[in-house]
Design an enzyme around this catalytic site. Sequence first.
Site, PDB file in Angstrom:
ATOM      1  N   ASP A  23      -0.364  -7.463   1.649  1.00 39.22           N
ATOM      2  CA  ASP A  23       0.423  -6.177   1.662  1.00 39.22           C
ATOM      3  C   ASP A  23       1.928  -6.160   1.777  1.00 39.22           C
ATOM      4  O   ASP A  23       2.574  -5.995   2.685  1.00 39.22           O
ATOM      5  CB  ASP A  23      -0.044  -5.511   2.983  1.00 39.22           C
ATOM      6  CG  ASP A  23       0.018  -3.951   2.812  1.00 39.22           C
ATOM      7  OD1 ASP A  23       0.320  -3.345   1.710  1.00 39.22           O
ATOM      8  OD2 ASP A  23      -0.313  -3.058   3.802  1.00 39.22           O
ATOM      9  N   HIS A  76       0.723  -1.122  -0.095  1.00 34.27           N
ATOM     10  CA  HIS A  76       0.049  -0.045  -0.089  1.00 34.27           C
ATOM     11  C   HIS A  76       0.856   1.238   0.134  1.00 34.27           C
ATOM     12  O   HIS A  76       0.410   2.383  -0.406  1.00 34.27           O
ATOM     13  CB  HIS A  76      -1.036  -0.128   1.270  1.00 34.27           C
ATOM     14  CG  HIS A  76      -0.384   0.210   2.432  1.00 34.27           C
ATOM     15  ND1 HIS A  76      -0.294  -0.407   3.301  1.00 34.27           N
ATOM     16  CD2 HIS A  76      -0.203   1.543   3.066  1.00 34.27           C
ATOM     17  CE1 HIS A  76       0.344   0.054   4.586  1.00 34.27           C
ATOM     18  NE2 HIS A  76       0.137   1.371   4.138  1.00 34.27           N
ATOM     19  N   SER A 121       4.535   2.214   8.079  1.00 37.83           N
ATOM     20  CA  SER A 121       3.949   1.120   7.263  1.00 37.83           C
ATOM     21  C   SER A 121       5.434   0.568   6.371  1.00 37.83           C
ATOM     22  O   SER A 121       6.238   1.227   5.939  1.00 37.83           O
ATOM     23  CB  SER A 121       3.366   1.521   6.323  1.00 37.83           C
ATOM     24  OG  SER A 121       1.875   1.432   6.799  1.00 37.83           O
TER      25      SER A 121
HETATM   26  N1  ARG Z   1      -0.989   2.044   7.308  1.00 38.10           N
HETATM   27  C1  ARG Z   1       0.042   2.791   8.161  1.00 38.10           C
HETATM   28  C2  ARG Z   1       0.899   3.413   7.167  1.00 38.10           C
HETATM   29  O1  ARG Z   1       0.808   3.314   6.125  1.00 38.10           O
HETATM   30  C3  ARG Z   1       0.433   1.927   9.324  1.00 38.10           C
HETATM   31  C4  ARG Z   1      -0.610   1.667  10.220  1.00 38.10           C
HETATM   32  C5  ARG Z   1      -0.233   0.752  11.278  1.00 38.10           C
HETATM   33  N2  ARG Z   1      -1.244   1.103  12.341  1.00 38.10           N
HETATM   34  C6  ARG Z   1      -1.107   0.168  13.581  1.00 38.10           C
HETATM   35  N3  ARG Z   1      -2.105   0.764  14.427  1.00 38.10           N
HETATM   36  N4  ARG Z   1      -0.318  -0.545  13.905  1.00 38.10           N
HETATM   37  O2  ARG Z   1       1.908   3.953   7.779  1.00 38.10           O
END
Ligand code: ARG
Length: 285
Positions: A136, A83, A233
């Site tokens: 992902d 992503h 992420s």
């Molecule tokens: N989707 C987020 C990013 O792109 C990471 C989210 C992780 N969230 C969590 N509560 N562990 O950086």
Amino acid sequence: MRRSVVRALSRPLVLAAAAAVLPLVSAAPAAADSIVIGGFPVDVSQSPWTVALSSRDRFGGTRAGQFCDGVAVGPTTVLTAAHCLDEEVLSGPVEQVRDLKVIAGRTDLRAREGREIAVQDAWVNPDYDRDSNAGDFAVLSLAESLPENSAIQMAPAGDPAYEPGTAAVVYGWGDTSGTGDYATGLRGARLHVLSDALCERAYPGGGDGEYRAESMLCAGEVLGGRDACQGDSGGPLVARGRLVGLVSWGSGCGRSGSPGVYTRVSDVLTKLGWGTTARAPRDGA
Ligand code: ARG
């Protein structure tokens, strides 16, 4: 309408996308002591496999263009989250991001230490499912080798590092509060691998992301407080010295009852046909 808001909260979002499409992210309650949520400063020499993904062109230069993280698994091979390379994150196809780089060996993004290495090729898992967030992961091939001994071993299926209750550490330069306080220094947070049953209850699907045990891993603390967050992420979750997860998604950050969800590295090995080598093939060693 409501559905889209709920979806959005649980969707993986990197920081630019979060700011652009998700003002609600700041409505998430900040964790008690806010990494990474609930974390501590880390010198990158202690986790040389943690790299920052950067494009100053797309994300500006104040934090060296950092927008996601990655993990070195071979001299020229880095894993990250699929992503992170989404068109909506990068404001266009990844091939058009001319200055996509990884930054290795730099603890503080404002410093000049370490190296910036161009990404030669980005392979995004074609089976990444944006609804459940399953699959992902993406593989970056670097134009030059990382410093020696940067790579971490990946934990194959059946490795005890995946057992619930195992101590783990997540690393990253992401949001430290859940309100958009992006770190300039690398941080880590100590968590535990949680059971699939717990995560299935937390994320049953139906509009709020869906936990799939075969391709995802869940980690955090039962009472919350320690977690990855936006901007982390693609970064590593490490247990018993081996890579078990890539930061992927979650509902808010550090909330009790909403643990962090990670891409399960043993599934990545299987899907990539890397077997149980624990090392990226094609990449020596
Ligand atoms: N989707 C987020 C990013 O792109 C990471 C989210 C992780 N969230 C969590 N509560 N562990 O950086």
